[in-house]
Design an enzyme around this catalytic site. Structure first.
Site, PDB file in Angstrom:
ATOM      1  N   ASP A 164      -0.742   1.574  -4.207  1.00 32.62           N
ATOM      2  CA  ASP A 164      -1.555   0.623  -4.977  1.00 32.62           C
ATOM      3  C   ASP A 164      -2.860   1.232  -5.480  1.00 32.62           C
ATOM      4  O   ASP A 164      -3.728   0.512  -5.978  1.00 32.62           O
ATOM      5  CB  ASP A 164      -1.826  -0.637  -4.157  1.00 32.62           C
ATOM      6  N   LYS A 210     -11.476   0.011  -1.803  1.00 36.87           N
ATOM      7  CA  LYS A 210     -11.505   1.456  -1.904  1.00 36.87           C
ATOM      8  C   LYS A 210     -10.774   1.849  -3.179  1.00 36.87           C
ATOM      9  O   LYS A 210      -9.940   1.090  -3.683  1.00 36.87           O
ATOM     10  CB  LYS A 210     -10.910   2.106  -0.669  1.00 36.87           C
ATOM     11  N   ASP A 247      -5.487   2.657  -4.000  1.00 34.28           N
ATOM     12  CA  ASP A 247      -6.810   2.594  -3.366  1.00 34.28           C
ATOM     13  C   ASP A 247      -7.099   3.796  -2.467  1.00 34.28           C
ATOM     14  O   ASP A 247      -8.256   4.092  -2.186  1.00 34.28           O
ATOM     15  CB  ASP A 247      -7.026   1.254  -2.631  1.00 34.28           C
ATOM     16  N   ARG A 248      -6.068   4.494  -2.023  1.00 34.31           N
ATOM     17  CA  ARG A 248      -6.313   5.672  -1.171  1.00 34.31           C
ATOM     18  C   ARG A 248      -6.344   6.945  -1.998  1.00 34.31           C
ATOM     19  O   ARG A 248      -5.830   6.974  -3.114  1.00 34.31           O
ATOM     20  CB  ARG A 248      -5.205   5.805  -0.129  1.00 34.31           C
ATOM     21  N   SER A 276       0.805  -1.220   0.000  1.00 34.05           N
ATOM     22  CA  SER A 276       0.000   0.000   0.000  1.00 34.05           C
ATOM     23  C   SER A 276       0.841   1.275   0.000  1.00 34.05           C
ATOM     24  O   SER A 276       1.647   1.472  -0.888  1.00 34.05           O
ATOM     25  CB  SER A 276      -0.948  -0.039   1.204  1.00 34.05           C
ATOM     26  N   HIS A 277       0.702   2.074   1.031  1.00 35.95           N
ATOM     27  CA  HIS A 277       1.369   3.372   1.122  1.00 35.95           C
ATOM     28  C   HIS A 277       2.737   3.275   1.802  1.00 35.95           C
ATOM     29  O   HIS A 277       3.408   4.283   1.982  1.00 35.95           O
ATOM     30  CB  HIS A 277       0.479   4.322   1.914  1.00 35.95           C
ATOM     31  N   ASP A 316      -2.248   6.560  -3.556  1.00 37.06           N
ATOM     32  CA  ASP A 316      -1.116   5.912  -2.882  1.00 37.06           C
ATOM     33  C   ASP A 316      -0.474   4.824  -3.743  1.00 37.06           C
ATOM     34  O   ASP A 316      -0.796   4.685  -4.918  1.00 37.06           O
ATOM     35  CB  ASP A 316      -1.568   5.346  -1.522  1.00 37.06           C
TER      36      ASP A 316
END
Ligand code: G16
Length: 538
Positions: free
Chosen positions: A274, A371, A276-277, A108-109, A272
């Site tokens: 990947d 998300k 999703d954010r 992720s982030h 981010d």
């Protein structure tokens, strides 16, 4: 092949996340991937989606997964070109190819590069993150596993879309940008957004050297006609350019500085690692994720994909209650779930909700089961195009109508696990004695450790965060992050409602100073964690 189990393959909030060095140990990836496959109900002839955020080691692990899928009997793997697919893109692909599930390679982030983090996550057939009973089964399997199946085959060239074979298995290499853009064109009024951008409305999208760069360039600069240069940091890099691909005021400070400057574009956004954010800013304003969820829910009907209205809204427990006010006005149900996107998925499948979101910069809808950063950004653009107002004005209007939830999260990162456990343990021990006590002139009305029963399948989640609710509805929440990779991260969340007739223009931290002092007094943050101040304030 023979292997020995590892003991630290317990997935957190969002799959397994560890340092790259941990994943690089011989057999580590194979153990975990085989543990996933062993826990699925029959993989024979099934389709598996594979993609990742392009971080260091992505290219190696994609090839391992393809070889193992072939050796385990999958009928087909659909893999992203160059192994690059956003998390919402994987969710979309699982649904569109009726796949058994998908493997997302991402932390992720979290930072990337050889010294950074890596992650593996499994999503099930509805496109959503694996539910806890499955992640627990995978973890249990990973502690007992003694062999895995793979094939001795060369790496596949993933740079060109097309169909090929790996042993007995079909392999399709696909360009995920086209499929994702087509879905977005169905949901949003691309003509109205194109008009807005053609009329001199300026935007900037920061892909943070991560997976959404190619998506952003295609959607914003090609389909919507924004000028070249609208997308910055658009080239995915294995180390994200040496930065954490985390769209918050610390890691995307340059965007905040730009938004606060005289040269600010009308709209600024970031996503981010990947994809999703999301982070949303306007001239002179950062939109808090909890507020963003409320605004998107209140204005969703302006987008063609949501013109019939929304069936309900869900938010994670620590997310501010701003969305609750919107649900009330719209006359739809509001669901409060534990932190973790997986908890929204049953509600989405059952059509109880259309829109959901979290304070941790995630918003999404029933279009996929993750998300979706670009979705949120396009929804904002659609709203801005329909209302022809600036971001700051939209927020001011929203607060004037619904009132304002002053809200902030304070993160204490990489603290000693023992101190964090002691802080939470001490609060847990005192929970029953807290209601009725007065702190800083405020009465604690209730105190609990959030527990959730899924209304669809009855599954239970316990110990999801300590929640203190005051007589005026204000909340203090403390919980441990499930996504950190070093030590423990304690999150303190504060939420206080100001009605429309109240003072809506205060500085957030000033408005929450009273709650912060109470949190310190009740929880003893300084003494337990040995920290005078949080590392990140959002
Ligand atoms: C993951 C989950 C989110 C969750 C977030 C924060 O996000 O998918 O649902 O809100 O972690 O979790 P925590 O507060 O436990 O660190 P991501 O974007 O990291 O996959």
């Amino acid at each position: 092949m023979a292997t020995t189990p590892f003991e630290d393959q317990r997935p957190g909030t969002s799959g397994l996340r560890k340092r790259v060095r941990v994943f690089e140990q011989p057999n580590y990836v194979e153990n975990f991937v085989q543990s996933i496959f062993d826990c699925l109900d029959g993989v024979d002839g099934q389709t598996l989606i594979v993609g990742g955020d392009g971080r260091y080691y992505n290219d190696v692990v994609v090839q391992k997964v393809i070889r193992m899928a072939a050796a385990n009997g999958f009928g087909r793997v659909v893999c992203a070109k160059d192994g690059l697919m956003s998390t919402p893109g994987v969710s979309q692909a699982i649904r569109e190819y009726s796949a058994l599930g998908g493997i997302v390679l991402s932390a992720s982030h979290n930072p990337g590069g050889p010294e950074g983090d890596f992650g593996i996550k499994y999503n099930i057939g509805n496109g959503g993150p694996a539910p806890e009973r499955l992640t627990e089964a995978i973890f249990a399997r990973s502690t007992a596993i003694d062999s895995y199946h793979t094939m001795a085959s060369d790496d596949v060239d993933l740079s060109r879309p097309g169909d090929t074979e790996v042993g007995p298995m079909a392999l399709s290499i696909v360009d995920p940008v086209a499929a994702y853009s087509a879905l977005m064109e169905k949901l949003f009024d691309f003509d109205a957004i194109t008009d807005l951008l053609a009329g001199g409305f300026l935007m900037r999208f920061d892909a943070m050297h991560a997976v959404t760069g190619p998506y952003g360039r295609h959607i914003f600069e090609k389909l919507l006609g924004a000028p070249a240069g609208t997308v910055i940091n658009g080239q995915p890099k294995p180390d994200f350019g040496g930065e954490a691909p985390d769209p918050n005021p610390v890691h995307a400070k340059h965007l905040v500085d730009l938004a606060m400057s005289a040269d600010s574009p009308d709209f600024l956004a970031a996503s981010d690692g990947d994809g999703d954010r999301n982070m949303i800013l306007g001239r002179g304003i950062i939109v808090a994720p909890s507020d963003s969820l409320a605004v998107l829910a209140a204005n969703a009907h302006l987008a063609p994909g949501y013109a019939q209205g929304i069936s309900g809204i869900a938010r994670s427990m620590p997310t501010s209650a701003a969305a609750d006010k919107v649900a009330q006005k719209l006359g739809v149900d509001l669901y409060e779930v534990p932190t973790g996107w997986k908890y929204f998925c049953n509600l989405l499948d059952a059509e109880k909700i259309t829109i959901c979101g979290e304070e941790s910069a995630g918003t999404g809808s029933d279009h996929v089961r993750e998300k979706d950063g670009l979705w949120a950004i396009l929804m904002w653009l659609n709203i801005l195009a329909a209302r022809r107002k600036g971001v700051a004005e939209i927020m001011t209007d929203h607060w004037a109508k619904f009132g304002r939830n002053y809200y902030s999260r304070h993160d204490y990162e990489g603290v000693e696990a023992a101190g964090a456990a002691a802080l939470m343990g001490s609060l847990r021990d005192r929970l029953s004695s807290l209601p009725g006590s007065v702190y800083g002139g405020q009465i604690i009305q209730s105190a609990d450790d959030f527990a959730y029963v899924d209304p669809i399948d009855g599954s239970k989640a316990e110990k999801q965060g300590i929640r203190l609710i005051f007589a005026d509805g204000a909340r203090i929440i403390l919980r441990l992050s499930g996504t950190g990779t070093v030590g423990a991260t304690v999150r303190l969340y504060m939420d206080r409602y100001e009605p429309p007739e109240g003072d809506l223009g205060q500085d957030t931290q000033v408005a929450l100073a009273g709650l912060k002092a109470i949190a310190e007094e009740v929880a003893g943050i300084r003494s337990h964690l040995g920290r005078d101040a949080p590392d990140v304030i959002t």
